[in-house]
Design an enzyme around this catalytic site. Sequence first.
Site, PDB file in Angstrom:
ATOM      1  N   HIS A   1      -2.699   7.790   6.711  1.00 11.06           N
ATOM      2  CA  HIS A   1      -1.725   8.681   6.064  1.00 11.06           C
ATOM      3  C   HIS A   1      -2.411   9.935   5.512  1.00 11.06           C
ATOM      4  CE1 HIS A   1       2.104   6.653   6.244  1.00 11.06           C
ATOM      5  NE2 HIS A   1       1.647   5.530   5.720  1.00 11.06           N
TER       6      HIS A   1
ATOM      7  N   HIS B   1      -4.566   1.731   7.455  1.00 10.92           N
ATOM      8  CA  HIS B   1      -3.207   2.291   7.534  1.00 10.92           C
ATOM      9  C   HIS B   1      -3.044   3.419   6.496  1.00 10.92           C
ATOM     10  CE1 HIS B   1       1.363   1.617   7.796  1.00 10.92           C
ATOM     11  NE2 HIS B   1       1.223   2.435   6.777  1.00 10.92           N
ATOM     12  N   GLU B   2      -3.511   3.163   5.274  1.00 11.40           N
ATOM     13  CA  GLU B   2      -3.358   4.166   4.208  1.00 11.40           C
ATOM     14  C   GLU B   2      -4.273   5.370   4.451  1.00 11.40           C
ATOM     15  OE1 GLU B   2      -0.808   3.759   2.578  1.00 11.40           O
ATOM     16  OE2 GLU B   2      -0.526   1.629   2.957  1.00 11.40           O
TER      17      GLU B   2
ATOM     18  N   CYS C   1       5.804   0.166   7.290  1.00  7.74           N
ATOM     19  CA  CYS C   1       5.439   1.366   6.537  1.00  7.74           C
ATOM     20  C   CYS C   1       6.625   1.754   5.671  1.00  7.74           C
ATOM     21  CB  CYS C   1       5.076   2.501   7.491  1.00  7.74           C
ATOM     22  SG  CYS C   1       4.612   4.023   6.643  1.00  7.74           S
ATOM     23  N   LEU C   2       6.373   1.996   4.385  1.00  8.27           N
ATOM     24  CA  LEU C   2       7.479   2.330   3.478  1.00  8.27           C
ATOM     25  C   LEU C   2       8.153   3.647   3.870  1.00  8.27           C
ATOM     26  CD1 LEU C   2       5.913   1.321   0.036  1.00  8.27           C
ATOM     27  CD2 LEU C   2       7.594   0.049   1.398  1.00  8.27           C
TER      28      LEU C   2
ATOM     29  N   GLY D   1       0.842  -1.184   0.000  1.00  6.65           N
ATOM     30  CA  GLY D   1       0.000   0.000   0.000  1.00  6.65           C
ATOM     31  C   GLY D   1       0.880   1.238   0.000  1.00  6.65           C
TER      32      GLY D   1
ATOM     33  N   GLN E   1       3.016  10.055   0.923  1.00  3.62           N
ATOM     34  CA  GLN E   1       4.286   9.324   0.982  1.00  3.62           C
ATOM     35  C   GLN E   1       5.153   9.582  -0.253  1.00  3.62           C
ATOM     36  OE1 GLN E   1       2.298   5.375   2.114  1.00  3.62           O
ATOM     37  NE2 GLN E   1       4.232   5.281   3.227  1.00  3.62           N
TER      38      GLN E   1
HETATM   39 ZN    ZN Z   1       2.547   3.705   5.806  1.00  2.00          ZN
END
Ligand code: ZN
Length: 167
Positions: A140, A136-137, A94-95, A46, A51
């Site tokens: 963000h 989670h997304e 998380c990226l 995701g 991000q």
């Molecule tokens: Zn994340």
Amino acid sequence: MSLREIVLWPDPRLGTVCAEVAAVGPEIETLAADMLETMYAAPGRGLAAPQVGEMVRVFVMDAAWKEGTPAPMVFINPVLEARSVDLVTTSEGCLSIPGVVTDVARPAEVTLSWTNVQGARQTQAFSGFAAACVQHELDHLDGMVTLDHLSAEAREEAERRYAEAHG
Ligand code: ZN
């Protein structure tokens, strides 16, 4: 399509609430395609627009591509319509916070509505890993990361691990 640079925590853009997309057009289509390419290359399941430094309410997800056939999804202006009372704890990476995995308790099932890249509104229920992923997304887009779900003590520990890995 092109790869975008992933914004790393604690960049202030990761703590900022994103703006609604006014209209779905070529600009958003390109952003979504770039985000999917960036997500698959990372590799991740995701990725949210902030991000990659775009402060709009868009995220992409493919919850199961590592186990099977890719099924990319693009969520524009997503809204959480319903959530289950029962919670489940998932170990989330998380990226934007590489190297840190945190246990986050969230509703086990959620229903989301969103606009797709064709400009149509759709609604779907999610469970299992996909439920954790969409929440989670969505976080963000509201300027929240996994660390914001932790107790002060757990957060301190996670931040210490992150600093050690990236100091
Ligand atoms: Zn994340």
